[in-house]
Scaffold this active site. Structure first.
Site, PDB file in Angstrom:
ATOM      1  N   ARG A  44       2.243   6.195   8.018  1.00 10.84           N
ATOM      2  CA  ARG A  44       3.664   6.558   7.945  1.00 10.84           C
ATOM      3  C   ARG A  44       4.463   5.256   8.014  1.00 10.84           C
ATOM      4  O   ARG A  44       3.888   4.187   8.219  1.00 10.84           O
ATOM      5  CB  ARG A  44       4.085   7.563   9.036  1.00 10.84           C
ATOM      6  CG  ARG A  44       3.357   7.595  10.323  1.00 10.84           C
ATOM      7  CD  ARG A  44       3.542   6.390  11.198  1.00 10.84           C
ATOM      8  NE  ARG A  44       4.938   6.028  11.329  1.00 10.84           N
ATOM      9  CZ  ARG A  44       5.380   4.848  11.667  1.00 10.84           C
ATOM     10  NH1 ARG A  44       4.529   3.850  11.916  1.00 10.84           N
ATOM     11  NH2 ARG A  44       6.662   4.577  11.767  1.00 10.84           N
ATOM     12  N   GLY A  45       5.778   5.358   7.858  1.00 11.73           N
ATOM     13  CA  GLY A  45       6.612   4.163   7.767  1.00 11.73           C
ATOM     14  C   GLY A  45       6.849   3.872   6.289  1.00 11.73           C
ATOM     15  O   GLY A  45       5.901   3.907   5.494  1.00 11.73           O
ATOM     16  N   ALA A  46       8.106   3.591   5.932  1.00 12.40           N
ATOM     17  CA  ALA A  46       8.490   3.521   4.512  1.00 12.40           C
ATOM     18  C   ALA A  46       7.634   2.547   3.688  1.00 12.40           C
ATOM     19  O   ALA A  46       7.038   2.948   2.681  1.00 12.40           O
ATOM     20  CB  ALA A  46       9.978   3.189   4.408  1.00 12.40           C
ATOM     21  N   ARG A  87       6.267  12.792   0.442  1.00 15.68           N
ATOM     22  CA  ARG A  87       7.392  12.735   1.393  1.00 15.68           C
ATOM     23  C   ARG A  87       8.650  12.351   0.602  1.00 15.68           C
ATOM     24  O   ARG A  87       8.586  11.480  -0.253  1.00 15.68           O
ATOM     25  CB  ARG A  87       7.116  11.710   2.513  1.00 15.68           C
ATOM     26  CG  ARG A  87       5.930  12.114   3.395  1.00 15.68           C
ATOM     27  CD  ARG A  87       5.843  11.265   4.651  1.00 15.68           C
ATOM     28  NE  ARG A  87       6.868  11.632   5.605  1.00 15.68           N
ATOM     29  CZ  ARG A  87       7.116  10.930   6.719  1.00 15.68           C
ATOM     30  NH1 ARG A  87       6.426   9.847   6.997  1.00 15.68           N
ATOM     31  NH2 ARG A  87       8.059  11.328   7.560  1.00 15.68           N
ATOM     32  N   GLN A 192       6.767   8.291  17.637  1.00 15.01           N
ATOM     33  CA  GLN A 192       6.316   7.002  17.079  1.00 15.01           C
ATOM     34  C   GLN A 192       6.642   5.837  18.021  1.00 15.01           C
ATOM     35  O   GLN A 192       5.923   4.834  18.037  1.00 15.01           O
ATOM     36  CB  GLN A 192       7.007   6.735  15.726  1.00 15.01           C
ATOM     37  CG  GLN A 192       6.548   7.633  14.589  1.00 15.01           C
ATOM     38  CD  GLN A 192       7.432   8.859  14.438  1.00 15.01           C
ATOM     39  OE1 GLN A 192       7.998   9.350  15.405  1.00 15.01           O
ATOM     40  NE2 GLN A 192       7.539   9.370  13.233  1.00 15.01           N
ATOM     41  N   ASP A 233      14.566   3.906   5.944  1.00 14.55           N
ATOM     42  CA  ASP A 233      13.782   4.610   4.915  1.00 14.55           C
ATOM     43  C   ASP A 233      14.482   4.574   3.569  1.00 14.55           C
ATOM     44  O   ASP A 233      13.836   4.640   2.526  1.00 14.55           O
ATOM     45  CB  ASP A 233      13.516   6.052   5.349  1.00 14.55           C
ATOM     46  CG  ASP A 233      12.496   6.052   6.469  1.00 14.55           C
ATOM     47  OD1 ASP A 233      12.907   5.878   7.630  1.00 14.55           O
ATOM     48  OD2 ASP A 233      11.293   6.156   6.170  1.00 14.55           O
ATOM     49  N   ASN A 243      17.271   6.677   8.433  1.00 15.06           N
ATOM     50  CA  ASN A 243      16.142   6.216   9.264  1.00 15.06           C
ATOM     51  C   ASN A 243      15.763   7.388  10.172  1.00 15.06           C
ATOM     52  O   ASN A 243      16.377   8.459  10.135  1.00 15.06           O
ATOM     53  CB  ASN A 243      16.532   4.964  10.056  1.00 15.06           C
ATOM     54  CG  ASN A 243      15.322   4.322  10.729  1.00 15.06           C
ATOM     55  OD1 ASN A 243      14.297   4.093  10.093  1.00 15.06           O
ATOM     56  ND2 ASN A 243      15.412   4.064  12.020  1.00 15.06           N
ATOM     57  N   LYS A 244      14.757   7.172  10.972  1.00 17.01           N
ATOM     58  CA  LYS A 244      14.211   8.231  11.829  1.00 17.01           C
ATOM     59  C   LYS A 244      15.300   8.980  12.590  1.00 17.01           C
ATOM     60  O   LYS A 244      16.247   8.387  13.105  1.00 17.01           O
ATOM     61  CB  LYS A 244      13.208   7.584  12.799  1.00 17.01           C
ATOM     62  CG  LYS A 244      12.529   8.506  13.780  1.00 17.01           C
ATOM     63  CD  LYS A 244      11.876   9.706  13.136  1.00 17.01           C
ATOM     64  CE  LYS A 244      10.891   9.322  12.050  1.00 17.01           C
ATOM     65  NZ  LYS A 244      10.475  10.516  11.238  1.00 17.01           N
TER      66      LYS A 244
HETATM   67  O1  MRU Z   1       8.388   9.546   9.782  1.00 17.84           O
HETATM   68  P1  MRU Z   1       8.020   8.101   9.786  1.00 17.84           P
HETATM   69  O2  MRU Z   1       7.189   7.688  10.957  1.00 17.84           O
HETATM   70  O3  MRU Z   1       7.409   7.680   8.463  1.00 17.84           O
HETATM   71  O4  MRU Z   1       9.411   7.353   9.900  1.00 17.84           O
HETATM   72  C1  MRU Z   1       9.434   5.956   9.971  1.00 17.84           C
HETATM   73  C2  MRU Z   1      10.778   5.382  10.131  1.00 17.84           C
HETATM   74  O5  MRU Z   1      11.765   6.079  10.192  1.00 17.84           O
HETATM   75  C3  MRU Z   1      10.882   3.885  10.114  1.00 17.84           C
HETATM   76  O6  MRU Z   1      11.910   3.454  10.927  1.00 17.84           O
HETATM   77  C4  MRU Z   1      11.148   3.413   8.683  1.00 17.84           C
HETATM   78  O7  MRU Z   1      10.239   3.998   7.791  1.00 17.84           O
HETATM   79  C5  MRU Z   1      11.085   1.950   8.547  1.00 17.84           C
HETATM   80  S1  MRU Z   1       9.471   1.301   8.690  1.00 17.84           S
HETATM   81  C6  MRU Z   1       9.525  -0.366   8.435  1.00 17.84           C
END
Ligand code: MRU
Length: 342
Positions: A44-46, A87, A192, A233, A243-244
């Site tokens: 996970r993470g963009a 996603r 996370q 994101d 973002n999250k």
């Molecule tokens: O749902 P996730 O864990 O994929 O969400 C991740 C985030 O919101 C991060 O802050 C974002 O992707 C940036 S990662 C460098």
């Protein structure tokens, strides 16, 4: 420790669902399993999901039976569609798929396409690590010796090819000798921050204190938190940033307490095709992520639940966006277009 690796005929990645209890690497030989690993949050993470999609597409090209070039291209475009459905919010996923699609479109024969897709996927990974180091370097001057820096979710090595974006800035400041400490918000419902950010920072011996998300206002008011830095994101052309979930709340509190609020993100997260944050599709995930914590039910059966995975912070709440190409201060003033030179 690594986030994701290309093995030539398979893709290996750390199973982030198990962190911190277990450090297990999964190896996938089928592109469908790589796509499921994105949907199911193994990775996970963009930026990291963009890399996973690229590797999954390269893997599919290796495994798909050769056919007439046009048929092969059609099948490969179908594979790209599978990844596009994993996603919806992080634009890096689509940026990465589009890079692979361009190669599919431009290839004159199948074996050349297979090689080029493999090379592109590895390049996306290697570039991402270099980009994160550049983000770190560009952002570290915004962090002062002695700062307590708050972050939300995980924008670290495990959300990227390595090093991280928001945590990359923190790592760079530490590498420059600054004594800083981090407040990590736990990041309900998927945790996370509690599970991944805390673990990553502890492994690097960077002082970290875990708080629940609803404690951030208390610590901002007390003067403890000096800066806030998070990842993104998708950043819309006007600077609004997805973002999250929970990021927006922190940004409002930061503005109230005049605490600088930074976004650290690669240019691949900046989306000039999305005019404002209102256009960003927010992923809604399973209600079980809210109703259960680590398998334990914490809400009555049948209760109505919402679970948006992201929110949008208006550009006006953002002090600066730190990219590999430079820092966009006060992004509300059209700085996103300028960094692309338009
Ligand atoms: O749902 P996730 O864990 O994929 O969400 C991740 C985030 O919101 C991060 O802050 C974002 O992707 C940036 S990662 C460098």
């Amino acid at each position: 420790m690594y986030t994701i690796k290309w093995n030539g005929d398979s893709v290996s990645m750390l199973d982030q669902r198990l962190i911190p209890a277990e450090e297990t690497y999964n190896t996938y030989t089928s592109y469908l399993d790589v796509a499921a690993s994105i949907t199911d949050m193994v990775i996970r993470g963009a930026p990291a999901i963009g890399i996973a999609a690229a590797m999954g597409i390269a893997l599919a090209a290796k495994n798909l039976k050769s056919s007439a070039l046009q048929d092969f291209k059609k099948n490969m475009n179908d594979v790209c569609e599978v990844f596009a459905r994993t996603r919806p919010t992080a634009v890096n996923l689509f940026w990465s798929i589009n890079r692979m699609k361009k190669i599919i479109e431009d290839s004159g024969d199948i074996s050349e396409m297979r090689k080029s897709l493999e090379k592109e996927a590895v390049t996306i990974l290697e570039d991402d690590i270099r980009i994160n180091r550049a983000i770190g370097k560009n952002g570290s001057s915004y962090i002062a010796d002695g700062d307590v820096v708050m972050t939300h979710c995980n924008a670290g090595a495990l959300a990227t090819g390595g090093y991280g974006t928001a945590l990359g800035v923190i790592r760079a400041a530490v590498e420059e000798g600054k004594k800083i400490s981090v407040f990590a918000c736990e990041t309900r419902p998927y945790l996370q921050g509690a599970r991944i950010t805390s673990w990553e920072l502890m492994m690097d011996n960077i002082p970290v204190t875990l708080i629940t998300d609803n404690m951030s206002g208390h610590f901002m008011k007390s003067g403890m938190i000096k800066k806030i830095i998070v990842g993104a994101d998708r950043v819309a052309a006007n600077g609004d940033t997805a973002n999250k979930i929970g990021t927006y709340t922190h940004s409002v509190l930061a503005r109230e307490h005049r605490i600088p609020f930074y976004i650290a993100a690669p240019l691949s997260t900046l989306d000039m095709n999305t005019k404002t944050g209102d256009e960003i599709v927010i992923e809604e995930r399973s209600i079980d992520e809210v109703a259960y914590i680590q398998g334990v039910q914490i809400a009555p059966e049948g209760i109505a639940i919402r679970n948006p995975a992201f929110d949008v912070t208006p550009a006006g709440n953002i002090t600066a966006i730190i990219t590999e190409k430079g820092v966009i201060e006060n992004p509300v003033n059209g700085g996103i277009a300028k960094i692309f030179g338009s």
